[in-house]
Structures are given as C-alpha cells and as structure tokens.
Design a protein around this motif. Structure first.
Motif: not given
Lengths: 294, 268
Positions: A10-14
C-alpha cells in the motif's frame, strides 16, 4: 521496523523507500559496514606490529633473520596481493588444522593429503562441525584479519625500514658516543624519531588499506559487497514484499560514494596529524610552518 | 599425456582454443603451468592496452588539472578524485552493472558487458587517473629555469610544450609511472573476480590458479606458479621502462639521473 511498514504493497514513494531501506536484510548490510570498520580497527595496529617486526628483522645483525625480513618485504612486491589473500586464507586454515591434527589425533595413520582432498580427523576440524554458525563466521573473519595483517605488515615493514634508515646517522653516532648499547640506541634514539619519517608512507598505506577492504568479499566474509549483490538483484513478489528490478548498479554506486567519503575524511584527518607532527621539526615542512607563522 | 600435448591442448585455452574441458582430476604440474600461463595472456592484454590508452588521457588530465581555468581544472580534479578515492574492485562492480543496464536500453553497447572490453574501459580510466596524478606532480616540479630558457629561445605554446615541458614531465614522473605500470598489471587479476563473467571458463591467470587451488585443496602449487609468472612480468616491465628511462635521461650527467625504485603502492 516502523509501524507504517506492515503493508508494503500500500506504500508509495518516499515512505516505501524508507520502509524498504529498513528491512531486516538492509539492517544486516548496515552491520556489514561495522564489519569493515572492525577489520580496519584490528588490522591497522596488528599490521603495524608485523611491520615493525619485519623492519627490525631486515636490519638485524643476525644473517638468517635479516634474510627472513628482507624476503618478507620483497616477496609481496612482485606478486599481486589479491593472490596473497586467496593463498593465505587456505594455507593458514590448513596449517591450523594440521597442527591441531598432530596434537589431537596422534594415532592417525592415513595420509592427510589424499589425492585431491585435505583430510584431518574430526576432532581437529576448525571450527568443529558441531560449532554454531557464529563460530564459523568469526573464524572466517579471524582468518581474513590475519591475512590482511600479514600482507599489510609487509608494506608497513617496508615503510618503517625506510623510516629507520632516514633517521640521521649522527643521532645514532651521538648515542654510541654516550656509551649506549646497540639495543639502547635503537629503542631510545631511533624508534622515537622515526615516526615523522614514517607517517607519509603510513598514511598512504592507510588509504590503500581502506581501499582493500572490499576484497573481504573474496575471502568469504559476508561484507558490504556481498549484501550489495544480494539485495540489489531483481526481486519478484514471490520472494519479498518489496519487489524491484535489478538495482545492483545503484547499490554499488552507494558503495562507491561511501568509500569516496571515507577516503576523503581520512585524507583531511591525516593532513591534520601531519601538520601537528611536523610542528617544530627540523624538516622542510617544519621550516615552512615557522616561516608562515613569522 | 606428454607435456607438449598438454601445451598444445591448453596453451591457448584462455582464448577458447584447444581442449574444451578443463582438467578435472590427476592434475599434473605441466597442466598447472600451462593453464596459468595461458591465463597470463589476459593479464598482459588488459595491462598493455590500458597502459597505452591511459597514457594519452593521463597527459590530458594532468594538463587539465594544472590549468588556470576552473571549467577545465575542476572536472580533471574530480576525475582523479573519483578514481583514486574509491576501490578498483567496487569500480569494476559498478561499471559491470552500469553496462548491464545500458545494454538493456541500447543493445549496441552489449560488448561492454564482456570483460574484454568493459573491464578494459574501467582499467583505462583508472590508470589514467593514477598516472594523471603522477604527471601532475611532475608538471609542478619542472624546474623554473627550464621554462625560462624555453621562453628565452622564443618558444611558446605547442613547441614549448612538445620540446621542453612534456619531455621534462615524463622524465621527472617516470620512476613513479613505472610503479604505476607494475601495479596496473597486478590489478588486472581483479577483473574476473568482480562481476565480469568468465565465458566458457576463459579466465586470467588468477582465475585458473584459484581453480586449481579449489580442485586440489592445495594452494602451495598454483599460487607460487602464479607468483613466478608475475615476477617475470614485473621484471620485464622494469626492464622496458628502464630503457625508456635511460632514453629520457640521456642528456644528463650520470649521477643526476633519476633511478627507478620499486615502491609498494598496490591495491587500488
């Protein structure tokens, strides 16, 4: 490591990157940096001791000892040191096992070299087959440290040998005029004075030693090169929660930058030490400092 | 099998000629000598080509580093810093994976992922940086009088560089450059242990030496053979560079000539 990392998909980017860089395996990689520093911290003084021994032996008045010292120094010159690294790790391991074999199993009647195999009795195995994993790892690391010390000891011996020759002859003559014995003039006059002459060579050696640490990988230690190859390879969702393509290039770029920073910091620090040591010395550097101050 | 047959079979094994399979059992001394010697072809190939091409770039970078214009000086300084400040081993790894990812976007660059070209590029850049630092130091220590004399003769620009500055720079830097050449040859042993694959077991001298050491569990034969070859190579390099050194110094009185002294400055 962080609570937000429980569901990586579910995580994204930084925040994905932050979670990715703090997985358990990445933490092992950061620990491996500690391995490198530990190797440097142990090898540097041990190699200095070996070097001091080698240099003293090469100056000895006892002929066989002088031959040994000179051979120790000069053999490393003509041969690639990586060959020494690969040679010593096997040779030392076999030497240790052979000695233990002779002590622990006197009744052994078979050949130790059986064709293509090196066989010692089970009790002489190093480390013992039953030993836990960390003993195996520590033993491997110990062999690596010893190998590094032997090879770099030869370089240090060469530097210290030159430094001993560079101490002005008049100093030793004065000591002899005062009635000091050979041993006394060596320890009281030569050894305290030689370090200024040795420092440029030794600091050069330190830089070379830093740049030699990735060779640990070839000696079978799980160091940063090992982890960079391991973690950088492309990963699919089957094996990890953080799939990514082949990133080994970026991992090695990070290592490159790490080493550049490390050598740069050492350079600055060694410059400072050199400035401190030349202060008040009767050398060109000392003279320049005096003139600059005046 | 006689030793001549072994040489015929394995003499050019490192280039892919002769016997396809490496020896697997009953290793003879002759086999070890032949195969490790065959691997030396690669060490000589890498060392010679990198040295020749690196020499040209090194001269350019040394001049760039002593330029007054920061637009020229800064890149030269950074080039030298990056290649001298990091381990060659890591440079090899990085370059290999860089070439791999370049290959996937530009198939033209595929040859770079093979050791024969890719590792040569790394060694070329690396030796150029080390030699540039040597030549830069030599450039800084050219006697003022030499340049003044050239000025007095009305030389400037290219003729002054070619006839005064460059020969003097080479003469002053030559002993250190000899060491650089020797250790470049030693550094070539890293190639096949740092990412670059050995296709069909076509490797260099150290590759075969470690192959024998692994197979026989006896490091006391292959590594001394390797050492023997490298000492021979080192002596050849010292002799060749000594000839050049004698030529560079031929106008000087005997005592003031710079001697080549071998100093250990090895792993990069």
């Amino acid at each position: 490591m962080f609570n937000s990392c429980t569901d990586p998909s579910a995580l994204e980017g930084l925040s994905w990157l932050l979670c990715y860089l703090t997985t358990g395996k990445h933490l092992s990689m950061y620990w491996a940096v500690g391995t490198v520093l530990l190797l440097l911290a142990i090898t540097a003084p041990v190699a200095l001791v070996f070097g001091f021994g080698g240099a003293s032996a090469a100056r000895s008045r006892f002929l066989p000892l002088r031959w040994f010292g000179k051979a120790y120094i000069s053999v490393v010159r003509g041969v690639p040191d990586i060959a020494f690294f690969m040679f010593f790790v096997i040779a030392l391991d076999q030497a240790f096992e052979l000695v233990r074999h002779k002590i622990k199993c006197p009744g052994w009647d078979q050949d130790i070299w059986q064709g293509n195999d090196f066989v010692v009795c089970t009790a002489a195995k190093l480390p013992l087959g039953t030993a836990p994993q960390w003993v195996h790892e520590t033993y491997g690391f110990f062999l690596a440290v010893l190998t590094f010390s032997i090879v770099f000891g030869a370089f240090a011996a060469n530097v210290l040998y030159g430094a001993m020759q560079a101490v002005p002859r008049a100093q030793i003559e004065t000591a002899e005029a005062y009635g000091m014995t050979h041993r006394q003039s060596f320890w009281r006059i030569m050894v305290p004075q030689m370090w200024v002459y040795a420092l440029p060579g030794l600091s050069n050696l330190w830089m070379v030693l830093i740049k030699a640490t990735p060779l640990l990988f070839l000696l079978g230690v799980e160091d940063i090169v090992y982890w960079a190859r391991e973690l950088g390879g492309s990963k699919t969702t089957q094996f990890t929660d953080y799939p990514h393509p082949d990133w080994r290039m970026w991992y090695f770029l990070a290592l490159l930058i790490f080493y550049l920073g490390f050598t740069r910091v050492s350079e600055v620090a060694l410059d400072k030490i050199m400035k401190r040591l030349t202060k008040g010395q009767a050398t060109m550097g000392g003279e320049a400092q005096r003139k600059a101050a005046a | 099998m006689s030793c001549w047959e072994t040489i015929a079979d394995y003499g050019l094994r490192s280039l892919g000629h002769g016997e396809r399979l490496l020896p697997r059992s009953d290793f003879t001394l002759c086999q070890q000598f032949t195969l490790i010697g065959s691997g030396m072809i690669w060490n000589i190939y890498f060392g010679t080509l990198a040295l020749l091409s690196g020499f040209v770039l090194a001269t350019a970078v040394a001049l760039g580093k002593s330029a007054r214009n920061p637009l020229i000086r800064k890149p030269a300084e950074w080039f030298v810093f990056v290649f001298r400040g990091s381990p060659l081993f890591i440079q090899f790894f990085f370059a290999y994976f860089l070439f791999l990812s370049l290959k996937s976007s530009y198939p033209v660059l595929a040859p770079l992922t093979a050791a024969a070209l890719g590792a040569l590029v790394v060694l070329f850049l690396n030796t150029a940086a080390y030699s540039a630092e040597i030549f830069y130091g030599a450039l800084q220590s050219i006697p003022k009088g030499d340049i003044e004399a050239a000025d007095a003769y009305g030389m400037s620009g290219w003729p002054r560089f070619r006839r005064v500055i460059w020969p003097t720079m080479l003469r002053l830097g030559w002993p250190a450059y000899t060491n650089e050449a020797i250790f470049l040859f030693h550094a070539t042993t890293l190639v096949f242990f740092s990412g670059f694959p050995t296709l069909k077991q076509k490797g260099d001298a150290l590759y075969y030496a470690s192959y024998f050491a692994d197979k026989t569990f006896n490091p006391f034969i292959p590594y001394p053979i390797l050492a023997f070859y490298f000492i021979l190579l080192t002596l050849t390099v010292i002799w060749l560079f000594g000839r050049v050194n004698a030529r560079l110094n031929r106008h000087l009185p005997q005592e003031t000539r710079s001697r080549i002294r071998l100093r250990p400055q090895l792993i990069r």
